[in-house]
Design an enzyme around this catalytic site. Sequence first.
Site, PDB file in Angstrom:
ATOM      1  N   HIS A 207     -12.042   6.764  -3.568  1.00  0.00           N
ATOM      2  CA  HIS A 207     -11.624   7.807  -2.621  1.00  0.00           C
ATOM      3  C   HIS A 207     -12.541   9.025  -2.685  1.00  0.00           C
ATOM      4  O   HIS A 207     -12.100  10.164  -2.555  1.00  0.00           O
ATOM      5  CB  HIS A 207     -10.165   8.211  -2.844  1.00  0.00           C
ATOM      6  CG  HIS A 207      -9.190   7.189  -2.364  1.00  0.00           C
ATOM      7  ND1 HIS A 207      -7.857   7.450  -2.180  1.00  0.00           N
ATOM      8  CD2 HIS A 207      -9.348   5.884  -2.017  1.00  0.00           C
ATOM      9  CE1 HIS A 207      -7.230   6.368  -1.746  1.00  0.00           C
ATOM     10  NE2 HIS A 207      -8.130   5.401  -1.643  1.00  0.00           N
TER      11      HIS A 207
ATOM     12  N   GLU B 297      -4.050   1.320   6.134  1.00  0.00           N
ATOM     13  CA  GLU B 297      -3.614   1.011   4.769  1.00  0.00           C
ATOM     14  C   GLU B 297      -3.518   2.268   3.932  1.00  0.00           C
ATOM     15  O   GLU B 297      -2.611   2.413   3.102  1.00  0.00           O
ATOM     16  CB  GLU B 297      -4.594   0.021   4.128  1.00  0.00           C
ATOM     17  CG  GLU B 297      -4.142  -0.556   2.785  1.00  0.00           C
ATOM     18  CD  GLU B 297      -4.579   0.251   1.573  1.00  0.00           C
ATOM     19  OE1 GLU B 297      -4.175  -0.090   0.449  1.00  0.00           O
ATOM     20  OE2 GLU B 297      -5.334   1.249   1.737  1.00  0.00           O
TER      21      GLU B 297
END
Length: 344
Positions: free
Chosen positions: A314, A203
């Site tokens: 992230h 993804e």
Amino acid sequence: MDFSNLKKLCELGGIAGRESAVRHEIARQLRPLAQDLRSDALGNLLAYLPGSTSQKIILCAHMDEVGLMIHYIAPGGFLYFVPVGGIDPRTLLAQRVTVHTAQGPLTGVIGTKPAHITQPKERTQAVPMEELFIDVGLPAEAVAQRVAVGDFVTLQRPFEPLGEGRLCAKALDDRVGCFCLLEVLRRVRKPKVGVHIVFSVQEEVGLRGAGVAAFGLEADVALAVDATGAADIPSCRPQEYLTRLGGGVAVSALDAATITPQWLLEELWALCRTRQIRSQLRIAPRGGNDAGALHRSKAGVPACALSVPVRNIHSNVEVADEQDIAATVDLLQAVLETGFQIKE
């Protein structure tokens, strides 16, 4: 809610294209919960749970995390790397990492030129990724024997509570979505709708796995369960927040990859109201998730993303709120127990 399984999932290593450790663990847990467990050619993990009606839904969460891959081993044994997925280079300097080698994991640290021999201007700017290196503390000869170009690297950070009701870890994006899917499957053994379960790959590098997985499935609705950025921090204006920690499950109206059909959005909001599930609307001008691939499969599938807000996304210090995770599981449970009134 017991978050020990989320800890287990987050602490596994699995960047995009290297998700096997995560897939094996999820498969082990999924086997008693669903039928027809299988992997496809790309590495997606799929299963099915029959419902009491003919209606079918896809529930999807991605297994991969952002990380690094070794692309050059310097003569001194220092390792240079490239990013895999949208990792922020500002977060990398002076971090611990795990280098996943064929002989087992190695702990390393990310370094660069020391401050004592830099110019003042250099010390006020982010260090470019190409100037960062990994030091695993071994002689060059030992590094050459143990590390190979192409080995993958994950950020290293233990899963731990933070403050009151918050959780901090690497890879909450999207092991938290995987956790939510497993939790709802444990809760709802006989759903009203048939459930195509997809734990997708890659993804973080372009929604690759979900599109492949959905192509072989027939469904009336698709929901991607993911993490999303929570920008409710001092350096951002309120209109930039996207989502807020503690605001509940984020129901997506729009992002760069998907616009949720109005009827589907209204039904999800109605479920939140009826069951008193804490929720917030997500409108994101940038970014996307697996819903962007799911809704374009075959002749099209109405799709929406249900997201858990995560600060510092992230990075290796992602932060989520326990109540937001619980609200996401509650909404998924409501969907499986009630189904949808499908509209054109």
